[in-house]
Structure formats: structure tokens, C-alpha cells
Design an enzyme around this catalytic site. Sequence first.
Site, mmCIF file in Angstrom:
data_model
loop_
_atom_site.group_PDB
_atom_site.id
_atom_site.type_symbol
_atom_site.label_atom_id
_atom_site.label_comp_id
_atom_site.label_asym_id
_atom_site.label_seq_id
_atom_site.Cartn_x
_atom_site.Cartn_y
_atom_site.Cartn_z
ATOM 1 N N LYS A 256 12.842 40.484 54.268
ATOM 2 C CA LYS A 256 14.207 39.937 54.282
ATOM 3 C C LYS A 256 14.837 40.012 55.662
ATOM 4 O O LYS A 256 15.737 39.224 55.980
ATOM 5 C CB LYS A 256 15.090 40.672 53.271
ATOM 6 C CG LYS A 256 15.277 42.161 53.543
ATOM 7 C CD LYS A 256 16.144 42.814 52.488
ATOM 8 C CE LYS A 256 16.213 44.323 52.668
ATOM 9 N NZ LYS A 256 14.909 44.980 52.389
ATOM 10 N N HIS B 276 16.296 54.738 50.041
ATOM 11 C CA HIS B 276 16.662 53.981 51.243
ATOM 12 C C HIS B 276 17.974 54.547 51.747
ATOM 13 O O HIS B 276 18.978 54.521 51.034
ATOM 14 C CB HIS B 276 16.804 52.494 50.926
ATOM 15 C CG HIS B 276 16.738 51.610 52.141
ATOM 16 N ND1 HIS B 276 17.588 51.754 53.204
ATOM 17 C CD2 HIS B 276 15.898 50.582 52.459
ATOM 18 C CE1 HIS B 276 17.296 50.849 54.131
ATOM 19 N NE2 HIS B 276 16.273 50.125 53.702
ATOM 20 N N GLU C 187 9.766 51.172 54.844
ATOM 21 C CA GLU C 187 10.141 49.758 54.807
ATOM 22 C C GLU C 187 10.945 49.363 56.038
ATOM 23 O O GLU C 187 12.089 48.907 55.943
ATOM 24 C CB GLU C 187 10.950 49.468 53.535
ATOM 25 C CG GLU C 187 10.204 49.778 52.252
ATOM 26 C CD GLU C 187 11.104 49.770 51.018
ATOM 27 O OE1 GLU C 187 12.305 49.472 51.180
ATOM 28 O OE2 GLU C 187 10.621 50.060 49.911
#
Length: 455
Positions: free
Chosen positions: A65, A194, A269
Site C-alpha cells: 500500500k 503495528h 511490514e
Amino acid sequence: MKVVEEEQLITVMDGPWSPTGLIREIVDSGTQEDPFYIMDLGEVVARYHRWKELMPRVEPFYAVKCNDDKLLVSTLAALGAGFDCASKVEIELVTSIGVAPERIIFANPAKMASHIRYASAMGVDVMTFDSETELMKIKQFMPHAQLVIRIRCDAAAAQCPLGIKFGCDPLTEAPRLLKLAAVLGLDVVGVSFHVGSGASETAVYGRGISLARALFRTARDAGHVRMQLLDIGGGFPGGRHDDIQEVSEVINAALEEHFPIGSVRVIAEPGRYFAAAAYTLAAMVHAKREIAPIESGGETHTMYFINDGVYGSFNCVLYDHQHVKAETLNDNGTPLSECSVWGPTCDGLDCVLPNVRLPTLAIGDWLVFRDMGAYTLPVASAFNGFPVPTVRPVVDARLASILKELRPLTASQFAATRSGATSGPPSPTAPASPHAEASPLPPPARAVFVECALK
């Protein structure tokens, strides 16, 4: 998300070059009017090498993304990275270039049913969840999924906080969800968190890893015997002057304490870490307006209108809370004066920089914006008919000779070698860190390149 199918040749440079030097060459040709990017593939390779050097246990799964440029994704695939996909289209993009489904995590805790079915059909079995309704949905559409429970662990400060939207409470909600998953016969194999995109706190990773350790025990007690994956998410910095030395020390220490080597597979990530510094944007001043001071003796304010704005690359100002910095391509020696920079559309909100000091600019002058690869192009639109900037990828000749041998990159993507644009400092080829700009390219036999082939 836009997936541009047209393949653009990678310019191969022999000798010293810099993004600003190339921009100057292109502008001086007199044929360029629209905004454009210089994409430095060497910066991507250098950052991958730096990551593997500092955190050898942590596999980077690039967050698509952040920037879905197919060449960027293909380069990271060639280097051996995995991918964090959040939708069917992102999975389509990554698998279309030959990435094995085992190198993808479907890391959207709130997935559409059709996207779950598509992931199942493509063999992408690992996916996150953080709620009871998501478990029910997965039970219906993909009961064989390998699930990763996402917990909330927020950094004290982050460019884009995510905990307000995703992540269950690790102490109250997570144990109940783990038990429910067991009752439903679903297989939970790991824990993820996250800390927030662009996190400015490093200690938070230690807290997240500690919380995950406790949940591994809770999950096993609930009957999930295949707990084997720890996903520490994103949040890593990506600017030219940023480094991950400090955060890597925190992560490595926490892993050593809570997850001894060999006990689990660890992934992360990163998004902006790989994308931001690799892209430099050039935009032209096409109009200007001078506003007289209200008070006698005040300074005249100049409004500069450029050919890219908040509906294009600078959407990052609105949606990613970025503070962009404009640099003049050519120093004309004039003193700095009060001004503002505006985008090309007819919307009054299309303001890139509301208050800045720049030299006096003329129509046709160009501004350069660095660190523009993260959360810019994927969100850009052609609103009001103004085009999204094109990307001109560039790579050093020595690095090109290695990359063109690594799938999914091919030799046909690399143009004939040309002499370097020596105006400005040389671009790094594959330095050990973002700060070591003059470091030489590692020899071809380095392990970072040996491990690159797609599996």
C-alpha cells in the site's frame, strides 16, 4: 490502487550521477513540462542490504500500500522480500510477477469476503484478524487459513496512528478471541502488532514483542499448538537522513529475550523504509501571484503555482501528515523571501506549502522534493485533468549487471548504458547504510544477492 501496466525502461548510468543532476538534464532539454520522478533503484537495494545486516532474523514483507509501483515491487521481489498485501488487487499484483503465496501475508484485519475467497484460490493462507466477526467470516469462507491475531500496541508518537482502527486489546480481548478460534476449529499460528506508520518511538517494539510472548503461551493453552510466526509490523523511518540502527537494537534485544533463535519465524511490514528516499520529485512553476503587504513596510508574499499538488503527489500532506521540503533546482543567488506553493487545480485547498521562504522564482523554474516515494503515487489522481507524474527509474551500471539476472526483473527492462549526470553529488549504488553515500557496491558474490531468486 492503480497498477500501471506500461513497462518503463530503467536508465543505466555509467559513472557518478545524482537525481538532481538528471532532473537538470531533463529540464534543460526543453521538452519537459509535466512533473516527474527520478527513482533510484540503488537506494532500494542499499536499504534491503542494510536491513539484512542489522536485523538478520527479521524478514521484510514490504507493505504494498505504501507504493505499488510495479518496478519497486519487482525489485524487492528479486531481492528476496516478502509482501504485506491488504486487498485482492495487491495480491494480484504481487502474484502476477511470480511471487510464491508463501511470501505473502494478507495483513488486513477487516477483509471483504470476496477478497478472502480470492486469497484462498491463490494459496495465500496467512492472514490477520482482530475481532469475533472476522473469525466468523474466515470460518465461512476460508476455514483452512493460518491466522495471526493482531493486537494493539501504539507508539507514543507516530506519523499515522493505526491503533484507533486496528488491533485487539492484548490483555482483555485477545485471550477471548484465541479461545473462540479454537472452538471454531480455526488455526492460529502467530501474533502481529503495528506500532503506527512513521513511529518516532523505538521502545514500543520491545513492548509489542513482550506482549506477543505472553500471548504465545495463552494461545498454546487454548489449543493452538502451531504458534510459529511473530509479525512486528511497520513504522520504520524512510527519509534520506533516517537510519534503523537504534530501532534494530531494540528489536534484536527483545527477540533475544523473548524469542530465542529458532523458536519462531519473525517478519516485519516496512513500507516507507524502502520507498520514501528512492523517489525524488521535480515540479515546475507555471504561474505566480504577488500579494502586497497589508501593513506599510511589510514583506510582499508571493504565491507560486506548480504542476503537481495535493490531488497528485502531495496528497501525502493531507493523508500521510508529511512535511515536504522544496528545494530550487538552480540557485539563482536571490535572497530568500516569504512565499507559498500551490498545486495546479482550481481547488482552494490545493496548497502544498502555506508558508515557506524560497529564492525569487520565475515562470519555468523547477522545484525538487526529496523523500517522496511513500504514500504519494498510489493515492494520486488526475483531478481537474492534471496528469499524475511519470516515474523515470535509474540504476548504476554495476548494480544493473546484477539485478537484470534476478527474476522477476529481466535484461529487457534495462536500457543501454549512458554516461553519468555529474551535476550534484553522486548517487549511492548499494551502500551499507543510507548515510554512507560514497560506499562501493558490494561484490556480486555477497549473500544479499545470492538469496534473491524467487522461490
